[in-house]
Design an enzyme around this catalytic site. Sequence first.
Site, PDB file in Angstrom:
ATOM      1  N   LYS A 195      54.423  26.283  16.418  1.00 52.52           N
ATOM      2  CA  LYS A 195      56.429  25.183  15.610  1.00 52.52           C
ATOM      3  C   LYS A 195      56.785  27.350  16.302  1.00 52.52           C
ATOM      4  O   LYS A 195      56.758  27.941  15.862  1.00 52.52           O
ATOM      5  CB  LYS A 195      56.748  25.062  14.051  1.00 52.52           C
ATOM      6  CG  LYS A 195      57.565  25.594  14.449  1.00 52.52           C
ATOM      7  CD  LYS A 195      58.722  25.691  12.353  1.00 52.52           C
ATOM      8  CE  LYS A 195      59.994  25.284  12.197  1.00 52.52           C
ATOM      9  NZ  LYS A 195      60.553  26.346  11.254  1.00 52.52           N
ATOM     10  N   GLY A 243      67.138  28.302   5.560  1.00 46.76           N
ATOM     11  CA  GLY A 243      67.508  29.079   4.058  1.00 46.76           C
ATOM     12  C   GLY A 243      68.756  28.499   3.787  1.00 46.76           C
ATOM     13  O   GLY A 243      69.394  29.267   2.646  1.00 46.76           O
ATOM     14  N   ALA A 275      65.570  23.447   9.303  1.00 48.93           N
ATOM     15  CA  ALA A 275      66.301  24.079   8.925  1.00 48.93           C
ATOM     16  C   ALA A 275      67.793  24.063   8.915  1.00 48.93           C
ATOM     17  O   ALA A 275      68.386  23.270   9.415  1.00 48.93           O
ATOM     18  CB  ALA A 275      66.648  25.478  10.235  1.00 48.93           C
ATOM     19  N   GLY A 276      67.500  24.446   7.203  1.00 53.73           N
ATOM     20  CA  GLY A 276      69.418  24.361   6.994  1.00 53.73           C
ATOM     21  C   GLY A 276      69.553  22.908   5.481  1.00 53.73           C
ATOM     22  O   GLY A 276      70.653  23.426   4.840  1.00 53.73           O
ATOM     23  N   ASN A 336      62.279  23.834   3.818  1.00 57.74           N
ATOM     24  CA  ASN A 336      61.030  23.898   3.100  1.00 57.74           C
ATOM     25  C   ASN A 336      61.951  24.826   1.838  1.00 57.74           C
ATOM     26  O   ASN A 336      61.579  24.277   0.974  1.00 57.74           O
ATOM     27  CB  ASN A 336      61.051  25.190   4.078  1.00 57.74           C
ATOM     28  CG  ASN A 336      59.521  26.342   3.036  1.00 57.74           C
ATOM     29  OD1 ASN A 336      60.054  26.123   1.507  1.00 57.74           O
ATOM     30  ND2 ASN A 336      58.574  26.536   3.580  1.00 57.74           N
ATOM     31  N   THR A 337      62.746  25.548   1.910  1.00 62.46           N
ATOM     32  CA  THR A 337      63.689  26.000   0.344  1.00 62.46           C
ATOM     33  C   THR A 337      64.585  24.762   0.387  1.00 62.46           C
ATOM     34  O   THR A 337      64.798  25.036  -1.332  1.00 62.46           O
ATOM     35  CB  THR A 337      64.926  27.467   1.273  1.00 62.46           C
ATOM     36  OG1 THR A 337      63.745  28.207   2.464  1.00 62.46           O
ATOM     37  CG2 THR A 337      65.646  27.491   0.608  1.00 62.46           C
TER      38      THR A 337
END
Lengths: 270, 70
Positions: free
Chosen positions: A106, A167, A198-199, A220-221
């Site tokens: 990645k 994040g 992301a986001g 992830n977050t």
Amino acid sequence: MDPAPLKIGPYAFRSRLFVGTGKYSTYELMRECLEASRCEVVTVAVRRERLYDAQNRSLLDFLDTKRYTILPNTAGCFTAEDAIRVARLGREILEQLENPGASWVKLEVLHDKKTLLPDPIGTLEATRELIKDGFHVMVYSSDDPAAACRLKEAGATSVMPAGSPIGSGQGVLNPNNIRIILEMLKEGDPAYPVIVDAGVGTASDVTIAMELGADGVLLNTGIAHAKDPVAMARAMAHALDAGFLAARAGRISRKLYATASSPVEGVIVY
Amino acid sequence: MTTTSLRILVNGEPQRVASPATVGTLVALRRPRPPFAVEVNRRLVRRAEYESTPLAEGDCVEIVTLVGGG
């Protein structure tokens, strides 16, 4: 729920949710979240060998490397050169683990620490180099359609546009750009994988990304920092299925005015 | 008689190793927990090359592993 497998380069996955392994309060919690998310691909970072927890345990004590395909990232790199170094180090480690993830990366080449938005020039340079070096490059991009096209032309295995900054939990901020990216990258090549990366802040963000036509979502977050991360991981898995199914079911068009769902005929009001 | 030693940087911290030394010597000394990967002066050193890769004064060595990330 039995979605068509997602094919990316040499890989095929039933789950279209890619989940990061960072930011969990404990390794036990991470393991439980990965399980609840039903993911098959997990991302990891490459760092100096000193990050053990209080009991001297490391990530790999909690990650079943026979079960998950590991996608190593180049997070934290701000130049193409550094990202290439990190990609090679990651591959070296995954080869030792005999994990299928050894052949992909990645790629993140970031512009600055505040936005963590990708540097488009460095990203393109690193993509070219890594492809020459035999990698399948999963490339983190902004939601700029032109950048996405250039990365695909350079040979990226998948372009992964950001929904919003890493994040940030802002979801898909510019759905029109994601739609344009999907249209452009899939023109004459409908199987080309585009993953929104992301986001993501909550489950509906995943559904929206999938309804737009994305092939998968990487997050992830959104799980790791939820109040109840395991419950959120489960929600993300359902949200992904919902969006996947809805995208193929064909939504109705938006109309300005109402159209009644109950018959007008036979109503008893005079 | 004085033994010569090399001053190198390992993961950003100074370390002395007896000369002559190779990446293999350093790995045997530090015993990093597998799996790990090593680079010297920004170049990956593959496992098969550890013993044949000499270390020199001032070399920058990185020893890395996998950690949680997104």
